[in-house]
Design a protein around this motif. Structure first.
Motif, mmCIF file in Angstrom:
data_model
loop_
_atom_site.group_PDB
_atom_site.id
_atom_site.type_symbol
_atom_site.label_atom_id
_atom_site.label_comp_id
_atom_site.label_asym_id
_atom_site.label_seq_id
_atom_site.Cartn_x
_atom_site.Cartn_y
_atom_site.Cartn_z
ATOM 1 N N UNK B 58 0.838 -1.197 0.000
ATOM 2 C CA UNK B 58 0.000 0.000 0.000
ATOM 3 C C UNK B 58 0.872 1.246 0.000
ATOM 4 N N UNK B 59 0.325 2.365 -0.532
ATOM 5 C CA UNK B 59 -0.961 2.488 -1.188
ATOM 6 C C UNK B 59 -0.837 2.488 -2.703
ATOM 7 N N UNK B 78 -2.116 -7.175 -0.576
ATOM 8 C CA UNK B 78 -1.214 -6.038 -0.409
ATOM 9 C C UNK B 78 -0.643 -5.976 1.002
ATOM 10 N N UNK B 80 0.555 -4.314 4.253
ATOM 11 C CA UNK B 80 0.038 -3.149 4.972
ATOM 12 C C UNK B 80 1.125 -2.533 5.827
ATOM 13 N N UNK B 81 1.078 -1.223 5.910
ATOM 14 C CA UNK B 81 1.922 -0.535 6.886
ATOM 15 C C UNK B 81 1.335 -0.799 8.263
ATOM 16 N N UNK B 83 -0.137 -0.394 11.625
ATOM 17 C CA UNK B 83 -0.707 0.704 12.414
ATOM 18 C C UNK B 83 -2.054 0.361 13.001
ATOM 19 N N UNK B 84 -2.594 -0.811 12.662
ATOM 20 C CA UNK B 84 -3.981 -1.073 13.037
ATOM 21 C C UNK B 84 -4.069 -1.912 14.303
ATOM 22 N N UNK B 87 -5.739 -6.172 13.527
ATOM 23 C CA UNK B 87 -5.074 -7.317 12.910
ATOM 24 C C UNK B 87 -4.633 -8.334 13.951
ATOM 25 N N UNK B 108 3.517 -5.594 6.805
ATOM 26 C CA UNK B 108 3.090 -6.936 7.211
ATOM 27 C C UNK B 108 2.157 -7.565 6.169
ATOM 28 N N UNK B 109 2.189 -8.885 6.122
ATOM 29 C CA UNK B 109 1.163 -9.640 5.400
ATOM 30 C C UNK B 109 0.723 -10.782 6.316
#
Lengths: 190, 190
Positions: B58-59, B78, B80-81, B83-84, B87, B108-109
């Motif tokens: 991303x993005x 994709x 992801x950075x 930050x969430x 997950x 991460x994936x």
């Protein structure tokens, strides 16, 4: 849309009464065939509208917006989270409060890419409290663009973000509307 | 690819000897017709390869990856950075040093979405020092997946990221290779 509701029932994971994870087909991993079916449905719904651009917000809106743009033959503009040193200062901006991450951030669109000549279809994967979609509407209206409506894949109807925008006169077309979810993982659609 | 080179010459903006802005067609605003032409070219190049998934980051990689995935009939994953809060902890991860933003971040994936059964085509809009693509390769190899190669729209060849990966044996197929740029806005292709 039946296909999307069935996929949510099959592969969505209810983490709590508020959090639905659709990471295996709608974000993180993207089922591009399913995105095409969503796009066709929005094409059917908005067929008679004059649309010049599709606008979405990074990151999870970008894939579904690009697939949809193929059916309308228009470019996609995505609002960026403000963090880069590589942008001019010449942009429209507003803030979003992320439901998932519980924090506010600024989103921007360059003044070069939307204007009062545009008729805009907004596309996003999800609507809950409506903060992201509301931000896109705010930015489009700063530019003087006409907001034709919004196509949303999954609406969590009970969180009322879409309904509040409908009350303000916006046309929000969600393909799967969730009425409720519970701790047992059950999902009820409207 | 001639079409892409011509578009870069026409609409790309050279901000310095190192920074090329393609915001009007390749990121921020996306020309989905152009993305389709890039996708067709990668389909031609990788036609005989067995590919099970397209992986991007991303993005700005997401749009071009989704358009390309249509030609291979595979899903997009994709990175992801990080930050969430939404997950699981069950993911592959590594760090990227952003050329544009000058800072390191973790990507991460989820372990659910790539595995040793996968043969992966990496897709991204840009390669400069190669940090993002290198991170995707690292993550795929953590999963034991086979990296078939990478399709990149714009390679800044003089920054050597792609060449270093080619020396390690990876197949990197860039559609426009920039040899040099100068302060007068002139761009020379390889």
């Amino acid at each position: 849309m039946k296909l999307l509701e069935e996929r949510i029932k099959k592969d969505g994971r209810v983490l709590s009464e508020d959090v639905l994870k659709v990471d295996s087909f709608l974000n993180h991993m993207l089922d591009v065939s399913l995105l095409n079916e969503c796009a066709k449905e929005w094409k059917r719904i908005f067929e008679n509208e004059h649309i010049t651009k599709i606008v979405t917000i990074e990151s999870s809106g970008i894939g579904i917006a690009c697939i949809t743009a193929q059916y309308f033959n228009v470019p996609v503009v995505y609002a960026k989270k403000l963090r880069t040193k590589n942008l001019d200062n010449d942009f429209y901006s507003t803030s979003v409060i992320s439901y998932t991450h519980g924090q506010a951030y600024e989103v921007i669109i360059s003044k070069d890419y939307i204007s009062s000549d545009d008729s805009i279809l907004l596309i996003d994967d999800f609507i809950a409290n409506g903060s992201a979609l509301n931000a896109l509407i705010t930015i489009c209206e700063q530019a003087g663009a006409n907001v034709v409506g919004a196509g949303i894949a999954v609406e969590k109807e009970y969180q009322n973000g879409a309904n509040r925008l409908r009350e303000r006169g916006y046309r929000i077309e969600s393909l799967a509307k969730i009425k409720s979810m519970n701790k047992n993982g059950e999902i009820e659609f409207c």
